[in-house]
Write a protein that holds these residues in place. Structure first.
Motif, PDB file in Angstrom:
ATOM      1  N   HIS A   1       0.856  -1.176   0.000  1.00 50.48           N
ATOM      2  CA  HIS A   1       0.000   0.000   0.000  1.00 50.48           C
ATOM      3  C   HIS A   1       0.903   1.241   0.000  1.00 50.48           C
ATOM      4  O   HIS A   1       1.395   1.646   1.049  1.00 50.48           O
ATOM      5  CB  HIS A   1      -0.932  -0.028   1.209  1.00 50.48           C
TER       6      HIS A   1
ATOM      7  N   GLN B   1      -0.410   0.189   7.276  1.00 49.25           N
ATOM      8  CA  GLN B   1      -1.551  -0.687   7.519  1.00 49.25           C
ATOM      9  C   GLN B   1      -1.282  -1.490   8.781  1.00 49.25           C
ATOM     10  O   GLN B   1      -0.256  -2.157   8.888  1.00 49.25           O
ATOM     11  CB  GLN B   1      -1.785  -1.609   6.317  1.00 49.25           C
TER      12      GLN B   1
ATOM     13  N   ARG C   1       4.406   2.130   5.380  1.00 48.99           N
ATOM     14  CA  ARG C   1       3.879   2.450   4.058  1.00 48.99           C
ATOM     15  C   ARG C   1       4.788   1.838   2.992  1.00 48.99           C
ATOM     16  O   ARG C   1       6.015   1.950   3.065  1.00 48.99           O
ATOM     17  CB  ARG C   1       3.827   3.963   3.880  1.00 48.99           C
TER      18      ARG C   1
ATOM     19  N   ASP D   1      -6.034   1.612   8.558  1.00 46.37           N
ATOM     20  CA  ASP D   1      -5.288   2.005   7.371  1.00 46.37           C
ATOM     21  C   ASP D   1      -5.870   3.263   6.753  1.00 46.37           C
ATOM     22  O   ASP D   1      -6.821   3.845   7.275  1.00 46.37           O
ATOM     23  CB  ASP D   1      -5.174   0.859   6.364  1.00 46.37           C
TER      24      ASP D   1
END
Length: 163
Positions: A75, A80, A120, A140
């Protein structure tokens, strides 16, 4: 021939390149609620390009070891955090970034009471509970634009319980 990796016990030092381990360790930073609750303060760094933090509930199908790792994702727009809502061990697979694709995966067995916050852009396997229920709170990024990149492993990698 299938490549095999062994899942080691999750610990903060080994996991540091990929994110934070959230667990109650050591004395609390402070006592609150008339001394009846220990606060272990600020244990993860949430990092978002834009948008806001959101909390979602995921109910994942339990898997078993040995486990076939065939998909990694990341992501790029936000960290997250996976917080189990059960008291069972679960599998965490991560990989360093190697020029936009995953490097060699590493596997960890998270014990009951352990959560992880992935930095990240960290490549990681899908949510992998090893027992029912597979219920997790996930913190998230909630925001506009795409925030998911997937990478299929060909050939897949077999993850086994380490010694």
């Amino acid at each position: 021939m299938t490549r095999i990796i062994q899942a080691a016990a999750l610990n903060a030092r080994a996991f540091a390149p990929f994110g934070d381990v959230l667990e109650v360790a050591g004395a609390p930073d402070k006592l609150i609620n008339a001394g009846l609750c220990g606060r272990h303060h600020d244990r993860a760094t949430l990092d978002f390009a834009d948008g806001r933090a959101g909390i979602s509930l995921f109910d994942a199908t339990p898997r078993a070891l040995p486990y076939t790792l065939d998909l990694l994702e990341r992501h790029p727009e936000g960290s997250q955090c996976f917080v189990p809502m059960h008291g069972n061990e679960w599998l965490v697979t991560v990989a360093p970034d190697r020029g936009g694709v995953p490097g060699d995966p590493v596997a960890f067995l998270a014990a009951a009471g352990q959560a992880v916050n992935l930095h990240r852009g960290t490549w990681h396997g899908v949510l992998t509970p090893l027992h029912a229920p597979g219920l997790f709170a996930v913190i998230d990024r909630i925001g506009p634009g795409p925030n998911l990149q997937e990478y299929r492993l060909d050939p897949p990698i077999q993850v086994e319980r380490g010694a």
